[in-house]
Motif scaffolding. Structure first.
Motif, mmCIF file in Angstrom:
data_model
loop_
_atom_site.group_PDB
_atom_site.id
_atom_site.type_symbol
_atom_site.label_atom_id
_atom_site.label_comp_id
_atom_site.label_asym_id
_atom_site.label_seq_id
_atom_site.Cartn_x
_atom_site.Cartn_y
_atom_site.Cartn_z
ATOM 1 N N CYS A 83 0.817 -1.220 0.000
ATOM 2 C CA CYS A 83 0.000 0.000 0.000
ATOM 3 C C CYS A 83 0.845 1.262 0.000
ATOM 4 O O CYS A 83 0.482 2.271 -0.604
ATOM 5 N N GLN A 88 -2.698 5.177 -4.117
ATOM 6 C CA GLN A 88 -3.790 5.646 -4.966
ATOM 7 C C GLN A 88 -4.510 4.479 -5.621
ATOM 8 O O GLN A 88 -5.741 4.485 -5.760
ATOM 9 N N LYS A 91 -6.858 3.043 -3.086
ATOM 10 C CA LYS A 91 -8.040 3.894 -2.922
ATOM 11 C C LYS A 91 -9.033 3.676 -4.062
ATOM 12 O O LYS A 91 -10.243 3.582 -3.844
ATOM 13 N N GLU A 92 -8.514 3.593 -5.270
ATOM 14 C CA GLU A 92 -9.387 3.383 -6.426
ATOM 15 C C GLU A 92 -10.051 2.009 -6.356
ATOM 16 O O GLU A 92 -11.227 1.853 -6.712
ATOM 17 N N HIS A 95 -12.929 2.048 -4.016
ATOM 18 C CA HIS A 95 -14.096 2.769 -4.507
ATOM 19 C C HIS A 95 -14.578 2.243 -5.857
ATOM 20 O O HIS A 95 -15.301 2.923 -6.576
ATOM 21 N N ILE A 126 -4.157 6.491 3.840
ATOM 22 C CA ILE A 126 -5.335 6.063 3.083
ATOM 23 C C ILE A 126 -6.557 6.906 3.426
ATOM 24 O O ILE A 126 -7.571 6.863 2.730
ATOM 25 N N GLY A 127 -6.468 7.664 4.511
ATOM 26 C CA GLY A 127 -7.559 8.572 4.841
ATOM 27 C C GLY A 127 -8.515 8.078 5.899
ATOM 28 O O GLY A 127 -9.664 8.510 5.957
ATOM 29 N N GLU A 131 -12.258 5.062 3.738
ATOM 30 C CA GLU A 131 -11.738 4.568 2.465
ATOM 31 C C GLU A 131 -11.861 3.061 2.273
ATOM 32 O O GLU A 131 -12.098 2.585 1.167
ATOM 33 N N VAL A 132 -11.664 2.296 3.341
ATOM 34 C CA VAL A 132 -11.607 0.841 3.199
ATOM 35 C C VAL A 132 -12.544 0.160 4.206
ATOM 36 O O VAL A 132 -13.066 0.791 5.117
#
Length: 254
Positions: A83, A88, A91-92, A95, A126-127, A131-132
């Motif tokens: 990761c 990025q 993350k994609e 989502h 990752i935020g 996000e996950v």
């Protein structure tokens, strides 16, 4: 990596899934074999029903195989070390929508980590929790590790408190410590026999409707039991209750 006894090697790469497993949903692990070893793959294959584990070296390799996959992907578990370099892409992936996964709902994405610092670093990059689906600590006792895996596979979320640096209130911390270190007899005083039976099925990944059918009660009764359990264990949701329940059972063993 979960502390388990060594077993005979088992290679479960995507192109080596046997015909008997092809109808099972897939749990996809993305990362090097030193992270997701054959032992880990075998544990998932043998201990979790109706799930076939497969491993890919990279996110790109996994995405390239999607058009050829004939079974639904239930969860994607990405190595935290990976990761850090492809944040990025992760993350994609988290989502992605149904167009990326034909004939199924987009699976959840989970980050696996081996130490707290590594987990916190990826959690921040990752935020956070938006996000996950969650984070999977790989250095857990095998029973707890499998419980978390089952929760993810049944659609649950799990974010270890140490990653979020949540400051629990003194009363909650004291209660959690008491439950985790309680004896088996004391634990029976906390949860009734029926509540223990319900939690055992929650840990096994069953949903309320399935638990109700197995215990021969209404789904409303199961919901009420879980509400009482969450209150008694002083947690906020069924995932946290399941983790505390498993942890307490580990401490109760001689």
């Amino acid at each position: 990596m979960p502390s388990v006894k060594a077993v005979a090697p088992l290679t479960l790469e995507t192109n080596q899934v046997v015909a008997s497993q092809i109808s099972s949903d897939m749990a996809v692990f993305i990362g090097p074999q030193k992270s997701f070893t054959q032992t880990v793959m075998r544990i998932v294959d043998e201990e979790i029903d109706d799930v076939c584990p497969v491993r890919h070296e990279t996110v790109t390799e996994f995405l390239n195989t999607l058009p050829t996959m004939s079974s639904p992907v239930r969860v994607i578990i990405v190595d935290a070390c990976l990761c850090e370099n492809v944040i990025q892409d992760v993350k994609e992936l988290a989502h992605a929508d149904s167009e990326d996964f034909p004939m199924q709902q987009a699976p959840g994405v989970v980050v696996a980590y081996w130490n707290e610092c590594q987990g916190k670093h990826v959690f921040e990059d990752i935020g956070g929790t938006a996000e996950v689906q969650g984070f999977l600590p790989m250095n857990q006792n095998i029973d707890i590790w499998l419980a978390v895996m089952r929760l993810f596979l049944s659609g649950g979320t799990y974010f270890p408190p140490e990653l979020q640096e949540i400051q629990l209130e003194t009363e909650s911390s004291t209660a959690a410590e008491h439950v985790a270190t309680d004896t088996e007899e004391s634990k029976k005083d906390v949860l009734t026999q029926r509540e223990v039976a319900v939690m055992e099925e929650v840990v096994n990944g069953l949903q309320n409707k399935q638990i109700a059918a197995k215990l021969k009660v209404s789904e409303h009764t199961i919901k009420l039991h879980i509400h009482h359990i969450i209150t008694k264990l002083q947690v906020s949701n069924r995932t946290a209750a399941a983790m505390k329940f498993v942890d307490s059972m580990q401490h109760c063993r001689p």
